[in-house]
Structures are given as structure tokens and as C-alpha cells.
Design a protein around this motif. Structure first.
Motif, mmCIF file in Angstrom:
data_model
loop_
_atom_site.group_PDB
_atom_site.id
_atom_site.type_symbol
_atom_site.label_atom_id
_atom_site.label_comp_id
_atom_site.label_asym_id
_atom_site.label_seq_id
_atom_site.Cartn_x
_atom_site.Cartn_y
_atom_site.Cartn_z
ATOM 1 N N UNK A 225 0.844 -1.191 0.000
ATOM 2 C CA UNK A 225 0.000 0.000 0.000
ATOM 3 C C UNK A 225 0.880 1.242 0.000
ATOM 4 N N UNK A 226 0.602 2.151 -0.927
ATOM 5 C CA UNK A 226 1.437 3.338 -1.058
ATOM 6 C C UNK A 226 0.635 4.627 -1.036
ATOM 7 N N UNK A 227 -0.689 4.540 -0.962
ATOM 8 C CA UNK A 227 -1.517 5.737 -1.054
ATOM 9 C C UNK A 227 -2.773 5.520 -0.215
ATOM 10 N N UNK A 228 -3.105 6.498 0.633
ATOM 11 C CA UNK A 228 -4.297 6.384 1.477
ATOM 12 C C UNK A 228 -5.574 6.264 0.656
ATOM 13 N N UNK A 229 -5.542 6.757 -0.574
ATOM 14 C CA UNK A 229 -6.741 6.691 -1.416
ATOM 15 C C UNK A 229 -6.921 5.326 -2.068
ATOM 16 N N UNK B 160 -6.334 1.953 -0.535
ATOM 17 C CA UNK B 160 -5.996 1.040 0.554
ATOM 18 C C UNK B 160 -6.813 -0.243 0.468
ATOM 19 N N UNK B 161 -6.302 -1.271 1.129
ATOM 20 C CA UNK B 161 -7.026 -2.537 1.161
ATOM 21 C C UNK B 161 -7.068 -3.193 -0.206
ATOM 22 N N UNK B 162 -8.185 -3.818 -0.492
ATOM 23 C CA UNK B 162 -8.300 -4.570 -1.740
ATOM 24 C C UNK B 162 -8.308 -3.669 -2.967
ATOM 25 N N UNK B 163 -8.725 -2.409 -2.806
ATOM 26 C CA UNK B 163 -8.809 -1.538 -3.985
ATOM 27 C C UNK B 163 -7.428 -1.158 -4.515
ATOM 28 N N UNK B 164 -6.366 -1.428 -3.742
ATOM 29 C CA UNK B 164 -5.029 -1.127 -4.258
ATOM 30 C C UNK B 164 -4.658 -2.032 -5.428
ATOM 31 N N UNK B 165 -5.390 -3.147 -5.568
ATOM 32 C CA UNK B 165 -5.115 -4.047 -6.686
ATOM 33 C C UNK B 165 -5.746 -3.547 -7.985
ATOM 34 N N UNK B 166 -6.650 -2.586 -7.895
ATOM 35 C CA UNK B 166 -7.304 -2.072 -9.093
ATOM 36 C C UNK B 166 -6.338 -1.537 -10.134
ATOM 37 N N UNK B 167 -5.471 -0.571 -9.772
ATOM 38 C CA UNK B 167 -4.532 -0.041 -10.766
ATOM 39 C C UNK B 167 -3.565 -1.081 -11.315
ATOM 40 N N UNK B 168 -3.353 -2.171 -10.572
ATOM 41 C CA UNK B 168 -2.444 -3.213 -11.063
ATOM 42 C C UNK B 168 -3.036 -3.966 -12.250
ATOM 43 N N UNK B 169 -4.342 -3.810 -12.477
ATOM 44 C CA UNK B 169 -4.949 -4.409 -13.667
ATOM 45 C C UNK B 169 -4.395 -3.790 -14.947
ATOM 46 N N UNK B 170 -3.766 -2.628 -14.811
ATOM 47 C CA UNK B 170 -3.162 -1.996 -15.984
ATOM 48 C C UNK B 170 -1.949 -2.774 -16.489
ATOM 49 N N UNK B 171 -1.384 -3.629 -15.652
ATOM 50 C CA UNK B 171 -0.230 -4.426 -16.091
ATOM 51 C C UNK B 171 -0.642 -5.454 -17.143
ATOM 52 N N UNK B 172 -1.677 -6.307 -16.893
ATOM 53 C CA UNK B 172 -2.113 -7.201 -17.979
ATOM 54 C C UNK B 172 -2.655 -6.450 -19.188
ATOM 55 N N UNK B 173 -3.247 -5.278 -18.957
ATOM 56 C CA UNK B 173 -3.702 -4.476 -20.096
ATOM 57 C C UNK B 173 -2.504 -4.040 -20.936
ATOM 58 N N UNK C 116 1.839 6.669 -18.174
ATOM 59 C CA UNK C 116 1.515 7.790 -17.289
ATOM 60 C C UNK C 116 0.629 7.343 -16.130
ATOM 61 N N UNK C 117 -0.329 6.480 -16.426
ATOM 62 C CA UNK C 117 -1.256 6.000 -15.401
ATOM 63 C C UNK C 117 -0.515 5.175 -14.348
ATOM 64 N N UNK C 118 0.333 4.269 -14.802
ATOM 65 C CA UNK C 118 1.097 3.444 -13.864
ATOM 66 C C UNK C 118 2.097 4.285 -13.076
ATOM 67 N N UNK C 119 2.716 5.250 -13.739
ATOM 68 C CA UNK C 119 3.651 6.135 -13.038
ATOM 69 C C UNK C 119 2.935 6.896 -11.925
ATOM 70 N N UNK C 120 1.737 7.405 -12.226
ATOM 71 C CA UNK C 120 0.976 8.150 -11.222
ATOM 72 C C UNK C 120 0.638 7.263 -10.026
ATOM 73 N N UNK C 121 0.302 6.007 -10.289
ATOM 74 C CA UNK C 121 -0.038 5.107 -9.177
ATOM 75 C C UNK C 121 1.188 4.793 -8.328
#
Length: 228
Positions: free
Chosen positions: A13-17, A19-32, A109-114
Motif C-alpha cells: 500500500x502506497x496511497x491512502x486513497x 488502501x485494502x483490496x482496492x489497491x489491486x485495481x490499478x495493477x490491472x493496468x499491467x495485464x492491459x 503515465x497511469x502506472x507512473x501516477x499510481x
């Protein structure tokens, strides 16, 4: 050991916004991102194949009219992507790779921001909604324009076209899932802002009640937070 560090860096976890299970959301950009690389490869192969495959003659026995009793032939393109002119070729290229160009700029850019803890949930939600629509349009266009299963198609063309269309629909589905993560992150972010606003409002009221005087800046901040 190095691989373990990479995994820990990606998943912690790197961002309070986020946290928890939702931190895996941006990681979906990797398979994309992997899918976009594959689509670049197969889209390029499709364009090269359709530009070089050329025409073939379709012949049949004519049974009526002036050609009755003779074999009549006419040229047909054996792929729907056959280019009759430079303008048509340019439109074919743009139609197939426009979404890939957008993603080539957007994904890094999206992954960098995350990974730099600068990814705002509202920004992520808006982008995911737009890209779900973009990929659905792209996949449906590819399915229809490439005439998958057409009478004059080759097996190679149908294979390339099917792979691109199916992978495009897959990317749209992954973005739809990411949209759910982002929507939940927005909900939690708004709740956190409202909670902070209430705390500041309560602090201001408490200090006013004890006669110490409340901070006008805290009062203004709480009012601004309540607007979010």
C-alpha cells in the motif's frame, strides 16, 4: 530475492486513497499493457498481410445472359483490408491502431501516477469509463470490418482478426473491472473528506465554545471539504 522485492514494491500500500483490496485495481493496468503490446504485434501483422495479399479471381459457370455456357471470372479481395488506394490504406491504419496509440501514451503515465502515489480515484474512474467505451468500439469495429469468417477470407486473416477482436473485448472487460475498483475508491475518498470536514467543524465549534476562538482557516477548510 530481487524478484521478492519487486513483488513487495508492486503490491504494498502506497496511497491512502488506494488502501485494502482496492489497491489491486490499478495493477490491472499491467495485464492491459501486455495485451496492448500483443495487439501492436498482431495489428501490424494484419496490416502488412492485408496490404500484400492482393486479389484473386473468383470463377463460376455462367448459366444466363450473354455469358451463358461460359466460365465467368471476376476479381475479389481475399481479405477485407485490401487497400485500393493510399487514402484507404491510411484509414485502415488509423482505424486499427488509434486506440493503441492512445494506450501507448496513457498506460505509462497511469502506472507512473499510481506508483508515485499521485493517482487520484476520480481521474482513474473517468479514464476507465472512457476506455471501456473506446475498446468496445474498437473490438466491434474490428469484428465487423474484418469480416471474420467471410467466404473469401484466408485462415491466416481470420486468425489474426479473431485474436485482435477477442483481445480487444478482453481489455474492455478488464477496464470495466478497474472501473469498479475506481468507483469504490472515489466513494471512500469522499467519505474520508466528509469525515475530516466534520472533525474540523467540530474542532472549530469546540474552540469557540471554550472561548479560545476558532481558527477561521479551519472553518473555511471544513466548508470546502464538505462541498466535495
Amino acid at each position: 530475492m530481487q524478484f521478492k522485492r519487486i513483488v513487495q514494491y508492486v503490491f504494498h500500500e502506497r496511497d491512502d486513497r488506494w488502501r485494502g483490496i482496492i489497491r489491486y485495481g490499478p495493477l490491472l493496468l499491467i495485464p492491459i499493457s501486455i495485451s496492448v503490446i500483443l495487439l501492436w504485434i498482431f495489428s501490424t501483422a494484419s496490416l502488412v498481410y492485408s496490404a500484400t495479399i492482393g486479389m484473386e479471381e473468383n470463377c463460376y459457370n455462367c448459366t444466363y445472359g450473354a455469358c451463358a455456357g461460359r466460365i465467368s471470372c471476376y476479381p475479389v479481395a481475399i481479405t477485407p483490408g485490401y487497400w485500393d488506394s493510399a487514402a484507404e490504406g491510411a484509414s485502415e491504419v488509423f482505424a486499427r491502431i488509434s486506440i493503441l496509440i492512445v494506450e501507448t501514451v496513457h498506460l505509462p503515465l497511469h502506472l507512473w501516477a499510481y506508483f508515485r502515489s499521485r493517482l487520484h480515484p476520480v481521474w482513474a474512474l473517468c479514464l476507465s469509463i472512457a476506455l471501456v467505451g473506446g475498446w468496445l468500439c474498437q473490438a466491434m469495429f474490428a469484428w465487423g470490418r474484418d469480416d471474420i469468417g467471410g467466404a473469401y477470407n484466408t485462415a491466416v486473416w481470420d486468425g489474426l482478426a479473431t485474436f485482435r477482436a477477442v483481445l480487444g473485448f478482453g481489455v474492455a472487460i478488464v477496464y470495466f473491472v478497474y472501473m469498479g475498483f475506481a468507483a469504490h475508491a472515489v466513494k471512500l475518498w469522499r467519505k474520508a473528506n466528509k469525515r475530516r470536514a466534520n472533525e474540523r467543524e467540530e474542532e472549530w465549534r469546540t474552540t469557540m465554545g471554550t472561548g479560545r476562538g476558532g481558527s477561521e482557516e479551519a472553518r473555511v477548510d471544513s466548508m470546502e471539504l464538505q462541498k466535495l
